[in-house]
Write a protein that holds these residues in place. Structure first.
Motif, PDB file in Angstrom:
ATOM      1  N   ASN A  21       0.804  -1.218   0.000  1.00 55.59           N
ATOM      2  CA  ASN A  21       0.000   0.000   0.000  1.00 55.59           C
ATOM      3  C   ASN A  21       0.840   1.273   0.000  1.00 55.59           C
ATOM      4  O   ASN A  21       0.364   2.333  -0.407  1.00 55.59           O
ATOM      5  N   GLN A  22       2.089   1.181   0.414  1.00 57.69           N
ATOM      6  CA  GLN A  22       2.992   2.324   0.278  1.00 57.69           C
ATOM      7  C   GLN A  22       3.203   2.640  -1.205  1.00 57.69           C
ATOM      8  O   GLN A  22       3.151   3.798  -1.623  1.00 57.69           O
ATOM      9  N   TYR A  23       3.422   1.600  -2.020  1.00 55.52           N
ATOM     10  CA  TYR A  23       3.582   1.802  -3.465  1.00 55.52           C
ATOM     11  C   TYR A  23       2.257   2.163  -4.123  1.00 55.52           C
ATOM     12  O   TYR A  23       2.222   2.924  -5.091  1.00 55.52           O
ATOM     13  N   ALA A  25       0.006   4.030  -2.776  1.00 50.89           N
ATOM     14  CA  ALA A  25      -0.187   5.460  -2.495  1.00 50.89           C
ATOM     15  C   ALA A  25       0.594   6.326  -3.488  1.00 50.89           C
ATOM     16  O   ALA A  25       0.214   7.463  -3.746  1.00 50.89           O
ATOM     17  N   GLU A  26       1.661   5.766  -4.053  1.00 51.06           N
ATOM     18  CA  GLU A  26       2.448   6.476  -5.055  1.00 51.06           C
ATOM     19  C   GLU A  26       1.949   6.181  -6.472  1.00 51.06           C
ATOM     20  O   GLU A  26       2.584   6.553  -7.448  1.00 51.06           O
ATOM     21  N   ASN A  27       0.829   5.476  -6.572  1.00 55.55           N
ATOM     22  CA  ASN A  27       0.202   5.117  -7.844  1.00 55.55           C
ATOM     23  C   ASN A  27       1.097   4.187  -8.677  1.00 55.55           C
ATOM     24  O   ASN A  27       1.059   4.223  -9.905  1.00 55.55           O
ATOM     25  N   LEU A  28       1.888   3.351  -7.997  1.00 58.19           N
ATOM     26  CA  LEU A  28       2.784   2.429  -8.690  1.00 58.19           C
ATOM     27  C   LEU A  28       2.236   1.002  -8.733  1.00 58.19           C
ATOM     28  O   LEU A  28       2.723   0.178  -9.497  1.00 58.19           O
ATOM     29  N   GLN A  76      11.671   0.214   0.914  1.00 61.87           N
ATOM     30  CA  GLN A  76      12.546   1.339   0.568  1.00 61.87           C
ATOM     31  C   GLN A  76      13.925   1.089   1.174  1.00 61.87           C
ATOM     32  O   GLN A  76      14.031   0.640   2.300  1.00 61.87           O
TER      33      GLN A  76
END
Length: 193
Positions: A21-23, A25-28, A76
């Motif tokens: 969900n971190q990625y 949130a970056e639309n990745l 990351q």
């Protein structure tokens, strides 16, 4: 300490959700819910270093012959260590063991997958994926991902591939047997005979 790959466990769900969900949130990539991860936990793989989960990925069956690698996420600061490649190749092996002849993925990083042996394909050629999940994606009409595919089962050669093969060696005559024939053939006849 080396990085270890293992099947995901109940205690990994929260970390998997954080990574994916971190990625998202970056639309990745697309977000995942706790319920969806728990329902498919047997299809998830995690990478751990010193006991901490630093990467994850999953297999999603699309048809009886096609499975997708989905939600590949590396923490990351952990990229560039080969963790993603290890996860993908282990998921490919899981797909092979489960009897799937093809593995696909939709990605923004096509070179990553092609280096691992995947081929670029037309996104619509993996239509089961498109109709199962992509139509619900907010990026459906402006998708920037490319499709990659790996065939796990041997594919029959096409006519073009067969034509490009070198001719088969005739093993009936060995060099010592055909050399005199070649010399006789190359000898120019004397026209005054």
């Amino acid at each position: 300490m080396p990085i270890t790959l293992r099947p995901a466990q109940d205690g990994d769900v929260e970390t998997i959700l954080e990574l994916v969900n971190q990625y998202a949130a970056e639309n990745l990539m697309l977000p995942r819910t706790e319920a969806s991860v728990r329902a498919s936990l047997a299809d998830w793989l995690v990478a751990a270093e010193n006991g901490a989960v630093i990467g994850c990925g999953s297999l999603v069956p699309l048809t009886e012959t096609l499975v997708e690698i989905r939600s590949l996420a590396i923490a990351q600061g952990q990229q560039g260590k080969g963790v993603g490649g290890q996860i993908v190749l282990t998921l490919v092996e899981m797909a092979r063991q489960r009897g799937y002849p093809q593995v696909c993925a939709l990605t923004l990083r096509e070179n990553f997958f092609t280096r691992l042996g995947f081929e670029l394909v037309d996104r619509w050629s993996i239509s089961p994926k498109v109709w199962q999940a992509c139509i619900y994606c907010p990026k459906f009409h402006r998708c920037d991902e490319v499709a990659v595919l790996m065939n796990l089962a041997p594919q029959p050669a096409t006519a073009e591939q067969e034509a490009q093969k070198p001719p088969a060696r005739n093993s009936l005559l060995r060099y010592g047997e055909w050399r005199p024939l070649l010399l006789a053939y190359q000898r120019k006849p004397n026209r005054e005979d």
